[in-house]
Enzyme design. Sequence first.
Site, PDB file in Angstrom:
ATOM      1  CD  GLU A 294      19.900  10.598 -35.852  1.00 57.55           C
ATOM      2  OE1 GLU A 294      20.740  11.310 -35.258  1.00 57.55           O
ATOM      3  OE2 GLU A 294      20.032  10.239 -37.023  1.00 57.55           O
ATOM      4  CB  CYS A 328      21.504  14.351 -28.888  1.00 54.60           C
ATOM      5  SG  CYS A 328      20.661  15.224 -30.202  1.00 54.60           S
TER       6      CYS A 328
HETATM    7  P1  NAD Z   1      16.765   6.699 -23.045  1.00 56.98           P
HETATM    8  O1  NAD Z   1      17.635   5.835 -23.890  1.00 56.98           O
HETATM    9  O2  NAD Z   1      16.821   6.560 -21.586  1.00 56.98           O
HETATM   10  O3  NAD Z   1      15.245   6.473 -23.469  1.00 56.98           O
HETATM   11  C1  NAD Z   1      14.816   6.613 -24.800  1.00 56.98           C
HETATM   12  C2  NAD Z   1      13.575   5.787 -24.978  1.00 56.98           C
HETATM   13  O4  NAD Z   1      13.929   4.397 -24.919  1.00 56.98           O
HETATM   14  C3  NAD Z   1      12.518   6.017 -23.903  1.00 56.98           C
HETATM   15  O5  NAD Z   1      11.234   5.997 -24.493  1.00 56.98           O
HETATM   16  C4  NAD Z   1      12.725   4.818 -23.004  1.00 56.98           C
HETATM   17  O6  NAD Z   1      11.583   4.479 -22.254  1.00 56.98           O
HETATM   18  C5  NAD Z   1      13.051   3.754 -24.026  1.00 56.98           C
HETATM   19  N1  NAD Z   1      13.717   2.566 -23.494  1.00 56.98           N
HETATM   20  C6  NAD Z   1      14.638   2.496 -22.503  1.00 56.98           C
HETATM   21  N2  NAD Z   1      15.025   1.214 -22.322  1.00 56.98           N
HETATM   22  C7  NAD Z   1      14.333   0.464 -23.221  1.00 56.98           C
HETATM   23  C8  NAD Z   1      14.284  -0.916 -23.546  1.00 56.98           C
HETATM   24  N3  NAD Z   1      15.051  -1.799 -22.913  1.00 56.98           N
HETATM   25  N4  NAD Z   1      13.442  -1.325 -24.529  1.00 56.98           N
HETATM   26  C9  NAD Z   1      12.694  -0.436 -25.214  1.00 56.98           C
HETATM   27  N5  NAD Z   1      12.698   0.891 -24.948  1.00 56.98           N
HETATM   28  C10 NAD Z   1      13.505   1.328 -23.978  1.00 56.98           C
HETATM   29  O7  NAD Z   1      17.049   8.218 -23.515  1.00 56.98           O
HETATM   30  P2  NAD Z   1      16.430   9.571 -22.925  1.00 56.98           P
HETATM   31  O8  NAD Z   1      16.998   9.796 -21.565  1.00 56.98           O
HETATM   32  O9  NAD Z   1      14.969   9.644 -23.099  1.00 56.98           O
HETATM   33  O10 NAD Z   1      17.074  10.619 -23.947  1.00 56.98           O
HETATM   34  C11 NAD Z   1      18.386  11.049 -23.813  1.00 56.98           C
HETATM   35  C12 NAD Z   1      19.291  10.330 -24.795  1.00 56.98           C
HETATM   36  O11 NAD Z   1      18.796  10.524 -26.108  1.00 56.98           O
HETATM   37  C13 NAD Z   1      20.690  10.920 -24.794  1.00 56.98           C
HETATM   38  O12 NAD Z   1      21.629   9.890 -24.885  1.00 56.98           O
HETATM   39  C14 NAD Z   1      20.707  11.781 -26.052  1.00 56.98           C
HETATM   40  O13 NAD Z   1      21.994  11.986 -26.591  1.00 56.98           O
HETATM   41  C15 NAD Z   1      19.820  10.992 -26.967  1.00 56.98           C
HETATM   42  N6  NAD Z   1      19.254  11.822 -28.019  1.00 56.98           N
HETATM   43  C16 NAD Z   1      19.799  11.737 -29.266  1.00 56.98           C
HETATM   44  C17 NAD Z   1      19.296  12.517 -30.292  1.00 56.98           C
HETATM   45  C18 NAD Z   1      19.896  12.455 -31.663  1.00 56.98           C
HETATM   46  O14 NAD Z   1      19.288  12.980 -32.592  1.00 56.98           O
HETATM   47  N7  NAD Z   1      21.044  11.839 -31.824  1.00 56.98           N
HETATM   48  C19 NAD Z   1      18.241  13.387 -30.045  1.00 56.98           C
HETATM   49  C20 NAD Z   1      17.700  13.446 -28.767  1.00 56.98           C
HETATM   50  C21 NAD Z   1      18.209  12.641 -27.765  1.00 56.98           C
END
Ligand code: NAD
Length: 542
Positions: A294, A328
Site C-alpha cells: 500500500e 495516504c
Molecule cells: P517510506 O517509504 O519513507 O518508508 C516506509 C518504510 O520503508 C519505512 O519503514 C522505511 O524505513 C522503509 N524503507 C525505506 N527505504 C527502504 C529500502 N530501501 N529498503 C527497505 N525498506 C525501506 O514511507 P513513510 O514516510 O514512512 O510513509 C509515508 C508514505 O506511506 C506515503 O507515501 C503514504 O502515502 C504511504 N502510506 C500509504 C498507505 C496506504 O494504505 N496506501 C498508508 C500509510 C502510508
Amino acid sequence: MSNALFKVPVAVNEPVRAYAPGSVEHTNLINKYKEMYNQEPIDVPMHIGGKEVRTNNKRPMSPPHEHGKVLGHFNYGDASHVNAAIDAAMAAREEWANLPWEQRAAVFLKAADLLAGPFRDKINAATMLAQSKNVFQAEIDAACELIDFFKFNVQYITQIYKEQPDSLPGMWNRLEYRPLEGFVFAITPFNFTSICANLCAAPAMMGNVVVWKPAASQIYSAQVLMELFKAAGVPDGVINLVSVPGPIAGDVVFKHKDFAGLHFTGSTGVFRDLWKEIGQNISNYKTYPRIVGETGGKDFIMVHKSADADAVATAMTRGAFEFQGQKCSAASRAYIPMNLWEEVKTIVVSQVNSFKMGSPEDTSNFINAVIDERSFDNIASYIDFIKEQPDAEIVVGGGYDKSKGYFIEPTVVQTTNPKFKTMCEEIFGPVLTVYVYDENDFEATLDLVDSTSDYALTGSIISNDRYAINLAMKKLENAAGNFYINDKPTGAVVGQQPFGGARGSVTNDKAGAPMNLLRWVSARTIKETFIPATDYRYPFLG
Ligand code: NAD
C-alpha cells in the site's frame, strides 16, 4: 482429540471515545501522556526470538512537536540482527504454523481486548508523542482501527477456511489453507500505529512468522505494540522487531531463500525498488514471494456545480488537514466549479484560520507537527516553490516554523494550471491545491482528474445531482480504490470500507478484508476418492 467447528465472536467496530474536556477518559489519557513525557528516558530494544537486544548504536526519539525533548533512545542494529531475526522466525515457524487456528485467533482476540482496556491510554499516548497525533486522531488509529483489525480479521479467517469446493458422488473435495513456506517481511510507515501492527498481525494470524522493520520515527509506539503482542500471548519468535536501515534489512531479507512474502506500506518509490530487488533475486527463493504493498496517493475531491459550499469546504479542510495531511488518503487536490469557488473559499479560509496548532497535550489543538525534519524541509520546499510561481497563489497558510517543533501551517493553494506540480505530486503534508474549472466543463474535468496522477488511492465526488454522481463513478472507475460520494476521501473504517487503491498506489489487497488475509496462505486442494477405479479401460474403448 476433541474437535468442533468454532464460531468466533461477531466483530463490531470499536466505539470511538469522545474525550470531551473534563471527562474521565480525557483526564486519564492526558495523565498517561504526561507520565510518559516526564518519565526517565527509555531504552527501546529490538525484539528477536522473544529476547530484548540492545547495541551501542543508540538513536534518540523525540516528539515531532518538541524536537528538543528526548523521550529515550532506540537501539540501531545491523545485518547480523536481521539474520538473527530470520533465524528466530524460522525456529518458531513449525510450532506456530501447526497450532490450531482457534488458538491463534484467541491470541489476537485477547490483543483486541487488551487494547480496548488496559493498553488503550498507553498506545494512544505513545502515538500522540511519537507521531504528533491529536487525541482523536490517535484514538481512531492506534486504539479503534487496530482493535477492529484484530477482531474483523479473526472473523475473516473463518470465512476463508469455510470456502470449500463442491464434490460429486463418490468423492470428497476439500481445500485447506497453510501458511507460506518461509517468513513474511513487514516494512511499515510512520503514520499509522494500527497499520504497523496489522502488517505483522495479519500474516501471523494465518500461521506465518514475521520479521518486522518499523520506520525509525515510529519506534516509540512500536515498542508498545511489542508489549501488547507479548501480553496477548504471541509466542517468542513469531513477530520479531529489528530497527535497522531499510536497505540493510532488504539486502539480507531479499537474498534469503526462505523469504516468502513482503507486507509493505510506505512510499511508491521505495515499494517499486523493493519489487525490483525481489525480481532480481527470484531464482533464489523456495517459493514465489507474495508482494502486498500500500503506497502513496494524490487523492482528489471533485465537486459538481450542484454541491453545497459548506459540505465542500468541510470535506476539504478535514480531508486535507487532519493529521497534518500525512494520511495516504488525505485530499491534496480539489476541482471546484467556478460558480461555487468564492463561497467555498470564504468558508475554507475561515475554517483554516480557526484551527489551533501546537502540542497534542493541549487538546484544543486541531493541528500538530509533521513527523520529522526531513519531511518538514520537503514540505517547506514545496511551499517556497509555490510562492515563486506565476500560475499559483497561496489562498491561506504558507507559513512554517521548526524552531521548537516541525510546524507547518495548513496551506491552500489556487492554481490556474491543472497540471501544476502540486496537483500531480504527493507532498504528504498539509498542502491542498485547488483548480477552479468552468462549471459547464464537468465531464472534461473528470477526464483531467483521471489523467493527472499516476496514483489511484482515494477520491470523492461532491454533488447533489445524481446524473453527475453516476458519470463521475463511471469516468473515475480506475482513479481511486476507495471512492467517496458526498464525503471527504479519508477515514476508512475496517469492516465497512476495506482499504486499498490501484495503479501506482497499491496492489489493492484491501487491508482489513479477507482479500488481504488470502495473500498469507497457500491453498492445498485435496480430492479423496472413496472407491478407486480398478480397471484402466473407459467405456468408450468398447
Ligand atoms: P517510506 O517509504 O519513507 O518508508 C516506509 C518504510 O520503508 C519505512 O519503514 C522505511 O524505513 C522503509 N524503507 C525505506 N527505504 C527502504 C529500502 N530501501 N529498503 C527497505 N525498506 C525501506 O514511507 P513513510 O514516510 O514512512 O510513509 C509515508 C508514505 O506511506 C506515503 O507515501 C503514504 O502515502 C504511504 N502510506 C500509504 C498507505 C496506504 O494504505 N496506501 C498508508 C500509510 C502510508
